[in-house]
Design an enzyme around this catalytic site. Structure first.
Site, short mmCIF file in Angstrom:
data_model
loop_
_atom_site.label_atom_id
_atom_site.label_comp_id
_atom_site.label_asym_id
_atom_site.label_seq_id
_atom_site.Cartn_x
_atom_site.Cartn_y
_atom_site.Cartn_z
N LYS A 53 0.83 -1.20 0.00
CA LYS A 53 0.00 0.00 0.00
C LYS A 53 0.87 1.26 0.00
O LYS A 53 0.60 2.22 -0.72
CB LYS A 53 -0.93 -0.02 1.22
CG LYS A 53 -2.03 -1.08 1.09
CD LYS A 53 -2.77 -1.35 2.39
CE LYS A 53 -3.72 -2.53 2.19
NZ LYS A 53 -4.41 -2.95 3.42
N GLN A 97 -4.63 -1.52 9.76
CA GLN A 97 -4.41 -2.85 9.17
C GLN A 97 -4.88 -3.93 10.15
O GLN A 97 -4.47 -3.96 11.31
CB GLN A 97 -2.92 -3.02 8.84
CG GLN A 97 -2.59 -4.32 8.13
CD GLN A 97 -3.21 -4.40 6.72
OE1 GLN A 97 -3.18 -3.43 5.96
NE2 GLN A 97 -3.79 -5.54 6.40
N ASP A 120 -11.24 2.46 3.91
CA ASP A 120 -11.63 1.05 3.75
C ASP A 120 -13.14 0.94 3.53
O ASP A 120 -13.63 -0.11 3.11
CB ASP A 120 -11.26 0.26 5.01
CG ASP A 120 -9.94 -0.48 4.84
OD1 ASP A 120 -9.57 -0.77 3.69
OD2 ASP A 120 -9.30 -0.79 5.87
#
Ligand code: NAP
Length: 318
Positions: A53, A97, A120
């Site tokens: 990422k 995460q 997200d």
């Protein structure tokens, strides 16, 4: 005729180029998008994902920073970190995460992320915006599924779509996006009766199950589009044989990978489906590459919605 293979890697690369151009013009206007990633402890898989990422951010010009608290970090410490990132104007996206260590209240930490920075798309506020078709942040993998269809000129409106899997991160948002795009949607799960018959109704079949090669040819209507979201690491030689042992599906490259690495990445869709479907996403190289591309897209979208001319307030969704 074998199915047309939908090249997710190419589509993801196109999206990343578009995002890079957008980032350049925002940066020139003094509004460089920024993403903060919180990675707790040392989970090797998470470290690999986060590296990917951060690298993607560098490639498209998004500012990124990593916060790496120790495995022993408490819920309160992580909440304080999220609050600080919520307050900073130059941070547009906050990504926590997962998984977090077991002693941490993961839901509480995720809920603390400002919905306007929830790249997200998991926060209930964004889930609500998606289901009411208001501007918000959409989960990356499901958004990627729609991009693959749109950019492959596969129309959704009026089609029968069947989604196998009802998780909050894939199945449900994919189903909602399909519904918003005017498909007639059926969502299946482990209690669905006669799954093959339900799947055979689909013009567009999305498999988000987590079971290697479960969707075989008898689940698929001839000519249907099949989107394989599954990512399963196969290490068992018998499973490998079931998937790639048939003469038709022999795959020298796969065999080489399996022999040397002892594992291979496969989807939820059996290779034999390529003989029935009209179009199919491969694994790897299908939906997978879209996830990071859509994370980049979401970070730019978050910057524009929150900091752009038409200021976006998560509370109103306007
Ligand atoms: P999940 O939370 O485990 O959900 C799996 C879903 O499949 C559940 O709804 C479950 O039904 C259903 N299911 C399981 N066995 C079934 C069966 N025999 N028949 C019918 N339905 C069945 O998984 P997920 O997080 O949604 O992920 C699904 C897959 O997508 C995994 O392989 C994952 O690795 C992959 N994935 C890929 C990406 C990507 O970037 N490409 C991103 C995220 C996930 P119940 O609800 O009844 O239990």
């Amino acid at each position: 005729m074998p199915a047309k293979i939908l090249d997710g890697a190419k589509i993801a690369s196109d999206i990343r180029k578009e995002v890079a151009a957008e980032v350049a013009s925002l940066a020139a206007a003094g509004m460089r998008p920024g993403l903060a990633v919180i990675l707790v402890g040392h989970n090797p898989a998470s470290e690999i994902y986060v590296r990917g990422k951060v690298k993607a951010c560098q490639e498209v010009g998004i500012y990124s920073e990593q916060h790496t608290p120790a495995e022993t970090a408490t819920t309160d410490e992580l909440l304080a970190m999220v609050e600080d990132l919520n307050r900073r104007d130059e941070i547009d996206g906050i990504l926590v995460q997962l998984p977090l260590p077991p002693h941490v209240d993961s839901k509480k930490v995720l809920m603390a992320v400002d919905p306007a920075k929830d790249v997200d798309g998991f926060h209930p506020v964004n889930v609500g915006f998606l289901s009411t078709q208001r501007p918000g942040l959409v989960p990356c993998t499901p958004a990627g599924v729609i991009e693959i269809l749109n950019r492959s000129d596969i129309s959704i409106a009026g089609k029968e779509a069947v989604v196998v899997g009802r998780s909050d991160i894939v199945g449900k948002p994919v189903a909602m996006l399909m519904l918003n795009a005017n498909a007639t949607v059926t969502v299946c799960h482990s209690k669905t009766h006669d799954l093959p018959a339900v799947c055979r109704r689909a013009d567009i079949l999305v498999a988000a199950i987590g079971r290697a090669g479960m969707i075989t040819g008898d689940f698929v209507k001839p000519g249907a589009t099949v989107i394989d979201v599954g990512m399963n690491k196969v290490t068992d030689a018998a499973v490998f044989q079931r998937l790639f042992g048939g003469r038709l599906y022999k795959n020298a490259k796969r065999e080489e990978i399996f022999r040397t690495k002892g594992s291979t990445l496969v989807g939820d869709v059996h290779p034999e489906v390529a003989e029935v479907a009209g179009a199919l996403t491969p694994v790897p190289g299908g939906v997978g590459p879209l996830t990071i591309a859509m994370l980049m897209y979401n970070t730019v979208k978050a910057a524009k919605l929150r900091r752009g001319s038409g200021q976006w307030s998560a509370a109103s969704g306007q």
